[in-house]
Design a protein around this motif. Structure first.
Motif, mmCIF file in Angstrom:
data_model
loop_
_atom_site.group_PDB
_atom_site.id
_atom_site.type_symbol
_atom_site.label_atom_id
_atom_site.label_comp_id
_atom_site.label_asym_id
_atom_site.label_seq_id
_atom_site.Cartn_x
_atom_site.Cartn_y
_atom_site.Cartn_z
ATOM 1 N N GLU A 141 -3.699 5.720 -5.930
ATOM 2 C CA GLU A 141 -3.922 4.843 -4.773
ATOM 3 C C GLU A 141 -4.735 3.596 -5.130
ATOM 4 O OE1 GLU A 141 -2.828 5.252 -1.433
ATOM 5 O OE2 GLU A 141 -1.484 6.589 -2.535
ATOM 6 N N ASN A 184 -3.224 -1.684 -5.780
ATOM 7 C CA ASN A 184 -3.000 -2.525 -4.603
ATOM 8 C C ASN A 184 -4.121 -3.557 -4.519
ATOM 9 O OD1 ASN A 184 -5.277 -1.459 -2.929
ATOM 10 N ND2 ASN A 184 -4.100 0.449 -3.010
ATOM 11 N N ARG A 198 -4.376 1.401 3.920
ATOM 12 C CA ARG A 198 -3.386 2.044 4.796
ATOM 13 C C ARG A 198 -3.918 2.117 6.231
ATOM 14 N NH1 ARG A 198 0.622 5.618 2.020
ATOM 15 N NH2 ARG A 198 0.286 5.529 -0.236
ATOM 16 N N THR A 211 3.092 4.743 -3.361
ATOM 17 C CA THR A 211 2.304 4.644 -4.586
ATOM 18 C C THR A 211 2.781 5.674 -5.606
ATOM 19 O OG1 THR A 211 0.662 6.083 -3.550
ATOM 20 C CG2 THR A 211 0.290 3.710 -3.417
ATOM 21 N N PHE A 249 0.806 -1.217 0.000
ATOM 22 C CA PHE A 249 0.000 0.000 0.000
ATOM 23 C C PHE A 249 0.843 1.274 0.000
ATOM 24 C CE2 PHE A 249 -2.784 -3.151 2.137
ATOM 25 C CZ PHE A 249 -3.846 -3.117 1.255
#
Length: 317
Positions: A46, A49, A57, A25, A22
């Motif tokens: 973001e 993932n 996160r 990025t 995570f």
């Protein structure tokens, strides 16, 4: 002086417990978007993932602290996926409560990640009530997005990365729902890069937190009508609003047409399939081009959990 519930030292420590999948990025200039939006456009991505959004996160911080046991949350879809993923890694018993009307793609993914899914009639606020009832009845941990500091300080690690990755940024545009990402990233930027303007963006059809920020008091709404389901709350959390008032320079609203146009621009010019909430930053520029003209604007692409057929319908208008 910056006085929020968040702590920069804890945010730095959060990075040590969040799975690296995570972290760090991509953040890059999207030259193809710049002629269209008339400003320098930075994208903080973001979505690359396992849960295709930033929520992992925060759930990593929560799950690491819990270690074992059971946990329940209400979710519009993304938090539930993230908590299911983080919980499965650590053997947690995860229950997610969601509205029956939540996007099917998000609900299916929650189930696939091994969480117990309970559906309720009504909207996210009804799901939040049911999750609280389950927590009380079974005496288990209730995760409340944005109220729980872990969700804010986990999201705040995005801000730590932005400070290093985009030192020339003039503005950071942040989707505003419950407020975890806005208060987290905003806290870091005000602490470490105070010259950067922090602008939160919410749909015109779900304006509760923006209205609350403008009036400096909690304002609730009777309904939340927007395709951006991930930010469609009606009851702002007072503690989160207090934090937001400390870190946001502005809060603006975007029309549905601007959101879908933003989704289409991100697809056509950046090759990104995003959910509506992730297009709010681009929508804000479309709503007020003059304000952002010639500036270096970074927008956080916060999620890509969207049904392909629905995405095609929205972006083909």
């Amino acid at each position: 002086m910056l006085t929020t519930r968040l702590d920069t030292a804890r945010i730095r420590a959060a990075r040590t417990v969040i799975d690296p999948v995570f972290l760090d990025t991509p953040c890059y200039r999207c030259d193809a978007l710049e002629p269209v939006l008339a400003c320098a456009v930075g994208i903080k991505l973001e979505t690359a993932n396992p849960v295709r959004c930033f929520k992992g996160r925060g759930t990593e911080v929560i799950a690491d602290a819990l270690g074992s046991g059971a946990v329940v949350c209400a979710s519009a879809g993304n938090l539930g996926q993230a908590l299911a993923w983080s919980g499965r890694r650590r053997g947690l018993d995860v229950t997610v409560v969601a509205a029956r009307s939540a996007p099917v793609a998000k609900l299916d993914r929650i189930r696939a990640l091994g969480a117990r899914l309970e559906l309720v009639d009504g909207d996210f606020e009804r799901a939040r009530e049911q999750a609280a009832d389950i927590a009380r009845h079974h005496d288990i941990r209730l995760v409340e997005d944005s109220l729980d500091l872990e969700t804010c300080e986990g999201a705040a690690t995005i801000g730590l990365e932005l400070v290093e990755q985009a030192p020339s940024a003039d503005v950071v545009l942040i989707a505003l729902g419950g407020g975890a990402m806005a208060t987290g990233v905003g806290h870091v930027l005000k602490a470490l890069a105070p010259g950067v303007e922090v602008i939160c963006v919410q749909p015109l059809g779900a304006p509760a937190m923006t209205l609350s920020w403008r009036q400096r008091r909690v304002v609730t709404t009777e309904s939340a009508e927007t395709i951006a389901d991930g930010v469609a709350g009606r009851f702002p959390i007072p503690e989160v609003l207090d934090d937001l008032l400390q870190v946001a320079d502005d809060a603006v609203l975007a029309r549905e047409e601007s959101i879908t146009t933003g989704m289409r621009l991100l697809l056509d010019h950046a090759g990104l399939v995003v959910e509506p909430s992730a297009a709010l930053g681009v929508a804000a520029v479309l709503e007020d081009r003059e304000r952002f003209a010639g500036r270096h604007v970074v927008t956080i692409i916060c999620g890509s959990n969207v049904d392909p057929d629905t995405h095609r319908r929205w972006t083909s208008r």
